[in-house]
Design an enzyme around this catalytic site. Structure first.
Site, PDB file in Angstrom:
ATOM      1  N   ILE A   1       4.605   7.728  -0.158  1.00  0.00           N
ATOM      2  CA  ILE A   1       3.557   7.790  -0.657  1.00  0.00           C
ATOM      3  C   ILE A   1       3.115   6.196  -0.785  1.00  0.00           C
ATOM      4  O   ILE A   1       3.770   5.452  -1.478  1.00  0.00           O
ATOM      5  CB  ILE A   1       3.299   8.683  -1.818  1.00  0.00           C
ATOM      6  CG1 ILE A   1       1.951   8.860  -2.249  1.00  0.00           C
ATOM      7  CG2 ILE A   1       4.018   8.392  -3.019  1.00  0.00           C
ATOM      8  CD1 ILE A   1       1.456  10.068  -3.365  1.00  0.00           C
ATOM      9  N   CYS A   2       1.756   5.955  -0.697  1.00  0.00           N
ATOM     10  CA  CYS A   2       1.090   4.700  -1.342  1.00  0.00           C
ATOM     11  C   CYS A   2       1.967   3.432  -1.126  1.00  0.00           C
ATOM     12  O   CYS A   2       2.002   3.391   0.395  1.00  0.00           O
ATOM     13  CB  CYS A   2       1.187   4.733  -3.136  1.00  0.00           C
ATOM     14  SG  CYS A   2       0.077   3.497  -3.512  1.00  0.00           S
ATOM     15  N   GLY A   3       2.559   2.583  -1.668  1.00  0.00           N
ATOM     16  CA  GLY A   3       3.202   1.591  -1.308  1.00  0.00           C
ATOM     17  C   GLY A   3       4.155   1.606  -0.670  1.00  0.00           C
ATOM     18  O   GLY A   3       4.590   0.757   0.402  1.00  0.00           O
TER      19      GLY A   3
END
Length: 163
Positions: free
Chosen positions: A59-61
């Site tokens: 998720i995300c980064g």
């Protein structure tokens, strides 16, 4: 390691001690430190997970780290936007496989944007067969709306699943 929200992650074992098989799951949390070379070992392990049919959830980064390693080049995936991956992963070549949704599940790879945490969780739970499909839908409805009727439906479905 610290997530972007400041949560400290303390591993249960060393990366080299992780035994990978088809039922293994690797969760990679969002953070703004994934470009640091010190994370290369876990991303190599993520590659091993994917090649052996085990599950990787990012998720995300964390999607940047997968992109930097080429793990998103040939698989449907998402992130915080295609421009985000372009900005933080100069070697990213997966544009043709990018799906502009908050979370994308592609067999054993589940990716999400920072805004996709709930759907990402739902896709992980579904992949792991934690709940029957109706229970999962009640779970998702409750946590996406907060409405008590969905909580009671969730509890009812859990108690009926016990029988």
């Amino acid at each position: 390691m610290h997530t972007m929200g400041g949560m400290t992650i303390v591993p249960d074992c060393l990366i080299d001690d992780i035994v990978v098989n088809e039922t293994s799951v690797l969760l990679l949390p969002g953070a703004d430190t994934w470009s640091d070379p010190k994370h290369g070992t876990i991303i190599e392990k993520a590659s091993e997970f994917l090649s052996l049919g085990a599950t990787v959830c990012a998720i995300c980064g964390a999607t940047v780290a997968l992109a930097n390693y080429g793990l998103l080049d040939n698989r449907p995936h998402t992130s915080n936007g295609i421009g985000y991956l372009d900005m933080f992963s100069p070697c990213y070549e997966g544009k043709n496989h990018y799906i502009d949704k908050s979370s994308v599940a592609d067999n054993n790879l589940i990716t999400a944007s920072s805004a996709g945490a709930l759907l990402w969780s739902k896709q992980i739970i579904k992949h792991l067969n934690v709940f029957q499909s109706s229970t999962l839908e009640y779970w998702y409805e409750y946590f996406s709306t907060g409405e008590p009727k969905h909580f009671f439906a969730l509890m009812q479905s859990l108690s009926s699943n016990d029988e």
